[in-house]
Scaffold this motif. Structure first.
Motif: not given
Ligand code: SF4
Length: 151
Positions: A14, A19-25, A40, A58-60, A62-63
């Protein structure tokens, strides 16, 4: 911030800056990704398949994750390195030097037959995570660590 989360099957990377905090994860695996919890991310609850599929959403970037291929990665502060083991066999390492400016990662190497398994990335993340926990800067000078941390 770079963090490495491992269970017996996979290693999850991570990178908080991406991370754009899109919360797809979170939607994909709420037991694994819980922003109200510290840490987290917990990869010890849900099935590996569910975690993998959530990370794929995850769209960014980040993961990301990789299979462990039964190789373990540990941190060795006394020798200023992280080390990868396949059983008793030492198959890779990432070395750093402690300086006044921070931890300088100057060497990352994995035995050729273990290339392409994400082991070098795990090694670099392990050192970076430990440095960041100690509020130390990380200065990558080896080309691989530069690629991992600057991409
Ligand atoms: S899906 Fe990716 S960009 Fe979105 S909150 Fe999770 S880690 Fe961050």
């Amino acid at each position: 911030m770079h963090r490495l989360y491992e269970n017996k099957d996979i290693s999850v990377f991570w990178d908080s800056e991406k991370c754009r905090h899109a919360k797809k994860c979170v939607q994909g695996s709420p037991a694994t990704f819980d922003p109200t919890r510290r840490p987290w991310i917990d990869v010890g609850i849900a099935e590996t398949k569910e975690i993998w599929q959530a990370i794929a959403r995850c769209p960014s970037g980040a993961l990301t994750c990789t299979y462990n291929h039964e190789v373990s990665v540990s941190f060795n502060e006394a020798d200023s390195c992280s080390i990868a083991y396949d059983g008793d066999r030492r198959v890779g390492e990432c070395d750093y030097q402690v300086t006044a400016e921070g931890w300088v990662i100057y060497h990352t190497e994995v035995m050729p037959e273990y290339n392409g398994k994400g082991i070098a990335r795990r090694l670099v993340y392990k050192v970076t995570e430990e440095a960041e926990k100690r509020k130390m800067s990380v200065i990558p000078t080896c080309s691989y660590a530069k690629k991992v941390l600057n991409s």
